[in-house]
Design a protein around this motif. Structure first.
Motif, mmCIF file in Angstrom:
data_model
loop_
_atom_site.group_PDB
_atom_site.id
_atom_site.type_symbol
_atom_site.label_atom_id
_atom_site.label_comp_id
_atom_site.label_asym_id
_atom_site.label_seq_id
_atom_site.Cartn_x
_atom_site.Cartn_y
_atom_site.Cartn_z
ATOM 1 N N ALA A 71 0.791 -1.393 -0.220
ATOM 2 C CA ALA A 71 -0.052 0.124 0.007
ATOM 3 C C ALA A 71 0.739 1.162 0.168
ATOM 4 N N GLU A 72 0.351 2.242 -0.599
ATOM 5 C CA GLU A 72 1.155 3.532 -0.830
ATOM 6 C C GLU A 72 0.854 4.467 0.491
ATOM 7 N N ASP A 73 0.007 4.540 1.227
ATOM 8 C CA ASP A 73 -0.631 5.407 2.277
ATOM 9 C C ASP A 73 -1.394 4.633 3.390
ATOM 10 N N ALA A 74 -1.580 5.433 4.541
ATOM 11 C CA ALA A 74 -2.018 4.669 5.487
ATOM 12 C C ALA A 74 -3.560 4.240 5.197
ATOM 13 N N GLU A 75 -4.293 5.270 4.451
ATOM 14 C CA GLU A 75 -5.580 5.015 4.524
ATOM 15 C C GLU A 75 -5.596 3.762 3.241
ATOM 16 N N GLN A 76 -4.892 3.560 2.362
ATOM 17 C CA GLN A 76 -5.153 2.405 1.458
ATOM 18 C C GLN A 76 -4.834 1.098 2.305
ATOM 19 N N ALA A 77 -3.771 1.233 3.272
ATOM 20 C CA ALA A 77 -3.333 -0.008 4.021
ATOM 21 C C ALA A 77 -4.369 -0.401 5.065
ATOM 22 N N LEU A 78 -5.227 0.485 5.664
ATOM 23 C CA LEU A 78 -6.285 0.328 6.542
ATOM 24 C C LEU A 78 -7.572 -0.300 5.541
ATOM 25 N N VAL A 79 -7.753 0.043 4.394
ATOM 26 C CA VAL A 79 -8.781 -0.571 3.571
ATOM 27 C C VAL A 79 -8.297 -2.175 3.385
ATOM 28 N N LEU A 80 -7.149 -2.483 3.140
ATOM 29 C CA LEU A 80 -6.525 -3.712 2.806
ATOM 30 C C LEU A 80 -6.948 -4.741 4.175
ATOM 31 N N VAL A 81 -6.630 -3.703 5.328
ATOM 32 C CA VAL A 81 -6.635 -4.466 6.757
ATOM 33 C C VAL A 81 -8.029 -5.019 6.887
ATOM 34 N N ASN A 82 -8.823 -4.281 6.481
ATOM 35 C CA ASN A 82 -10.346 -4.582 6.668
ATOM 36 C C ASN A 82 -10.909 -5.656 5.890
ATOM 37 N N LYS A 83 -10.500 -5.698 4.564
ATOM 38 C CA LYS A 83 -11.084 -6.611 3.576
ATOM 39 C C LYS A 83 -10.192 -7.946 3.306
ATOM 40 N N THR A 84 -8.798 -7.953 3.713
ATOM 41 C CA THR A 84 -8.111 -8.927 3.502
ATOM 42 C C THR A 84 -8.239 -10.058 4.386
ATOM 43 N N ARG A 85 -8.688 -11.319 3.990
ATOM 44 C CA ARG A 85 -8.591 -12.398 4.963
ATOM 45 C C ARG A 85 -7.984 -13.740 4.558
ATOM 46 N N PRO A 86 -6.886 -14.613 5.166
ATOM 47 C CA PRO A 86 -6.869 -14.330 6.688
ATOM 48 C C PRO A 86 -6.102 -13.103 6.907
ATOM 49 N N ASP A 87 -6.206 -12.666 8.397
ATOM 50 C CA ASP A 87 -5.456 -11.389 8.775
ATOM 51 C C ASP A 87 -4.056 -11.490 8.288
ATOM 52 N N PHE A 88 -3.088 -10.319 8.404
ATOM 53 C CA PHE A 88 -1.628 -10.202 8.210
ATOM 54 C C PHE A 88 -1.094 -10.666 9.289
ATOM 55 N N ASP A 89 0.111 -11.195 9.091
ATOM 56 C CA ASP A 89 0.829 -11.828 10.189
ATOM 57 C C ASP A 89 2.172 -10.776 10.539
ATOM 58 N N CYS A 90 2.235 -9.703 9.728
ATOM 59 C CA CYS A 90 3.262 -8.931 10.110
ATOM 60 C C CYS A 90 3.269 -7.734 9.245
ATOM 61 N N PHE A 91 3.359 -6.262 9.784
ATOM 62 C CA PHE A 91 3.125 -5.078 8.846
ATOM 63 C C PHE A 91 4.830 -4.496 9.055
ATOM 64 N N LEU A 92 5.020 -3.969 7.658
ATOM 65 C CA LEU A 92 6.208 -3.126 7.678
ATOM 66 C C LEU A 92 5.720 -1.605 7.100
ATOM 67 N N LEU A 93 5.899 -0.740 8.008
ATOM 68 C CA LEU A 93 5.452 0.558 8.096
ATOM 69 C C LEU A 93 6.442 1.675 7.869
ATOM 70 N N ASP A 94 6.348 2.426 6.717
ATOM 71 C CA ASP A 94 7.520 3.548 6.641
ATOM 72 C C ASP A 94 6.799 4.535 7.510
ATOM 73 N N ILE A 95 7.814 5.162 8.344
ATOM 74 C CA ILE A 95 7.533 6.288 9.274
ATOM 75 C C ILE A 95 6.884 7.481 8.352
ATOM 76 N N MET A 96 7.539 8.003 7.451
ATOM 77 C CA MET A 96 7.338 9.105 6.908
ATOM 78 C C MET A 96 6.278 9.098 5.933
ATOM 79 N N LEU A 97 5.157 8.861 6.302
ATOM 80 C CA LEU A 97 4.033 8.439 5.263
ATOM 81 C C LEU A 97 3.226 10.044 4.770
ATOM 82 N N PRO A 98 2.566 10.174 3.739
ATOM 83 C CA PRO A 98 1.926 11.217 3.368
ATOM 84 C C PRO A 98 0.505 11.279 4.297
ATOM 85 N N GLY A 99 -0.124 12.236 4.741
ATOM 86 C CA GLY A 99 -1.246 12.276 5.449
ATOM 87 C C GLY A 99 -1.010 11.637 6.896
#
Length: 317
Positions: A31-59
């Motif tokens: 995902a390219e930003d937090a909003e897109q990531a949250l959409v993926l988290v809510n609709k993707t199953r099974p749940d993710f096992d790990c997250f890699l997050l860039d600290i400096m994201l837009p928004g």
């Protein structure tokens, strides 16, 4: 291992795609930003096992996204690795407070990245295994509600079960911390069990927990419920925290709340606060070990609480 990587730099996402391949045992989503990531988290199953997050994201930045993920029940313990080129201590501190597990530094190194993710995966499996063997106070309450068909919401924010408590300690960055380890106990727990219904007990315990949070609000702390009416707390502070002072503040907060009373009187009357150890400096691991030792020595575990509540529920039904 299902991984969600969030970074607004396509080059970083391409590098991650090259490092984290299906052949290596990874299923990577991007995902390219937090909003897109949250959409993926809510609709993707099974749940993710790990997250890699860039600290400096837009928004919404990566630290805010980390905090949002920790609010989701299914991801309260999922490993979250922060990607950054910045080694500022205050930034790292904010990330850990938001729930980050570890850091991955730019420029990315495939070997180091794989090792950190695999370590995170082992942590995740360990936490899941232990979680299956224990029930938090909130889970006990849900079971009581289902069996008794009563409306009751115990949910108290900022309190963890033993797994979650240890996980938060283990997320502290390497090094020693000035820390006070305390136990908040209800010595008359057995008598309280006999006098209250399961729902009343859970309501009482929730109020004790809320009063404890009120008493600790001026401190940086990690709070856990270990069962049988016992809370443990790690207060990160250079000064020595007086158990007697904390006890006084908790009882003062409880005095503002209507409590159930029985033959033994108000549940909070006999509440006591003790130092688990007088040691001042701890690593996250050594603090976890000391709390485990304390629980073992005093035979205080969540299974005891489960047996007593099950017995009461059976009696009432």
């Amino acid at each position: 291992m299902r991984i969600l990587a969030v970074d607004d730099d396509p080059t970083i996402l391409d590098m991650l795609s090259n490092y984290l391949t299906v052949e290596q045992g990874f299923d990577l989503f991007c995902a390219e930003d937090a909003e897109q990531a949250l959409v993926l988290v809510n609709k993707t199953r099974p749940d993710f096992d790990c997250f890699l997050l860039d600290i400096m994201l837009p928004g919404m930045d990566g630290i805010m996204l980390c905090a949002e993920l920790r609010k989701l029940k299914q991801h309260q313990k999922t490993p979250i690795l922060m990607i950054t080129a910045n080694t500022r201590h205050d930034l790292m501190e904010r990330a850990f407070e938001a729930g980050a597990t570890d850091f991955v530094y730019k420029p990315l190194n495939g070997v180091d990245l794989g090792a950190r993710i695999n370590t995170a995966g082992l942590l995740n499996e360990s936490l899941r295994g232990e979680q299956a063997a224990r029930r938090s106070l909130a889970e006990l309450t849900e079971q009581v509600n289902a069996r008794r068909d009563e409306n009751f919401d115990q949910g108290v924010p900022d309190v963890f079960d033993l797994d979650g408590f240890e996980s938060r300690l283990m997320r502290l960055s390497d090094g020693c911390y000035a820390m006070n380890l305390l136990a908040i106990k209800l010595p008359q727990m057995r008598n309280i069990f006999e006098e209250l219904t399961p729902t009343e007990f859970c309501d009482q315990m929730a109020k004790v927990t809320e009063a404890t949070i009120t008493a600790l609000q001026s401190n940086r702390y990690i709070l856990g419920y270990v069962g049988n009416g016992v809370l443990v707390v790690a207060i990160l502070a250079r000064h020595v925290v007086s158990p007697a002072a904390v006890q006084h503040l908790i009882k003062a907060a409880l005095a503002q709340k209507p409590m159930h009373a029985g033959a033994t009187g108000n549940m909070g009357v006999d509440l006591s606060v003790h130092a688990i150890s007088n040691q001042r400096l701890w690593t996250g691991r050594s603090a976890c070990d000391k709390v485990r030792d304390y629980i073992g020595q005093h035979a205080l575990n969540a299974k005891d609480t489960m047996k007593d509540i099950d017995r009461l529920v059976s009696t009432e039904m």
